[in-house]
Design a protein around this motif. Structure first.
Motif: not given
Length: 363
Positions: A230-232, A296-300, A330-332
């Motif tokens: 959630a932080l990401g 996975a979506c956040l990483t991409l 943070v997102a990664l």
């Protein structure tokens, strides 16, 4: 052999990402000329003589010059040969189809082939391109277009220095107005510490997936991963808003329009991570799968697509560049960590299901 539930989860994640990539391609192409980051900082220093209602600024990490004319009279932007290029005023924005600048400024590289009708000496042929009083365009006078750095930069690349002062001429009535600005070289940051931080974060979050799911510690681990995801997601939403502001979005309406058109998938990714994080915090069914998919979506869409921010001094995000690097890191870290934790927990659950004998049927 990979357990069947884990294979199914991986297939669903892969299919979802493939679909998202296919849908996101037109949006990416729409903003393909916006840089991911740069080491050249372009800034507007003023308009001379100053005119109330006439303002200018750089947007998209300095890739475009924005001019807003809220006066009662039209203002013309002059092209590279002194010809009328743009006309901005109460009636909207018009471009001169005979000006070479109309075609050269369509790409950041300025490499558009000129059509036969492009002639700076010909009488203007105006074509309306926007309703409002604002125009944004790539202007070669504000950019460094060479593949090699300036001589002074090559001699001292680790020192911030002025590349040039620039001027974009305008015509207001019978008078001349000039937009003044600067172009500076800013040494790029060291990306290594950000990669170290992202890697450590990923390892810590991913390790939570090794904790047995059926224990009290496993419950706390699930909630911890959910909170971090959630932080990401929150970091991604903040990054999206910052990119919209840097792209020139003004006011609530302009911000909403840019978020829904230019930043759609990044925004949805951030909101999806927030939702999946809440899902895990509430210990809902299939929380492990939700963590893996959202991660996975956040990483991409928030991490990989913004990696240039870590190694460029000027980021296409409003605010301090360091803050943009923190948000991407943070997102990664949370995205990759949530994928690892979710898949490990799915694998553990699959093993437990195979080991646990089925309950005898009731007679």
């Amino acid at each position: 052999m990979i357990p069947a539930p884990l294979r199914r989860a991986a297939l669903v994640v892969t299919a979802a990402l493939t679909t998202l990539l296919a849908l996101a391609t037109p949006a990416a192409a729409h903003g393909a000329d916006a840089p991911d980051g740069t080491d050249y900082r372009a800034e507007v220093t003023g308009i001379a003589p100053a005119r109330p209602g006439l303002t200018a600024r750089m947007v998209e990490a300095g890739a475009r010059l924005e001019l807003t004319n809220r006066t009662a009279a039209d203002v013309q932007v002059l092209g590279y040969s002194g010809e009328p290029y743009l006309r901005i005023g109460p009636g909207g924005v018009y471009e001169n189809s005979r000006s070479p600048a109309t075609y050269l400024n369509r790409t950041l590289a300025g490499d558009t082939q000129l059509p036969p009708e492009a002639d700076p000496a010909a009488a203007p042929v105006w074509r309306r391109i926007a309703d409002g009083p604002t125009a944004r365009w790539h202007d070669q006078r504000t950019l460094w277009l060479e593949s090699d750095p300036p001589v002074q930069v090559a001699a001292a690349p680790d020192r911030e220095q002025r590349v040039r002062d620039w001027v974009v001429p305008l015509r207001a009535g019978t008078g001349t107005v000039e937009v003044h600005g600067t172009l500076d070289w800013v040494p790029p940051p060291d990306a290594y510490p950000w990669w170290v931080a992202a890697t450590l974060g990923f390892l810590v979050i991913g390790a939570a997936g090794l904790v047995p799911a059926g224990t009290a510690t496993g419950v706390r681990a699930l909630r911890g991963v959910g909170a971090l995801l959630a932080l990401g997601g929150a970091a991604t939403v903040a990054l999206t808003v910052g990119k919209a502001v840097d792209a020139g979005a003004a006011g609530a309406g302009g911000m909403l329009l840019d978020l829904l058109t230019g930043q759609t998938w990044t925004l949805l990714t951030g909101l999806g991570a927030l939702t999946a994080g809440g899902y895990a915090l509430a210990r809902r069914p299939a929380a492990d799968f939700a963590l893996a998919l959202a991660g996975a979506c956040l990483t991409l869409f928030a991490g990989v697509s913004n990696l240039a921010v870590l190694s460029r001094s000027v980021a296409p995000v409003a605010g301090p560049p360091t803050l943009a690097r923190v948000l991407v890191t943070v997102a990664l870290a949370t995205g990759v960590g949530a994928v690892a934790a979710g898949l490990l927990r799915l694998r553990t659950a699959s093993r437990a299901a195979r080991v646990t004998p089925a309950a005898p049927a009731a007679r």
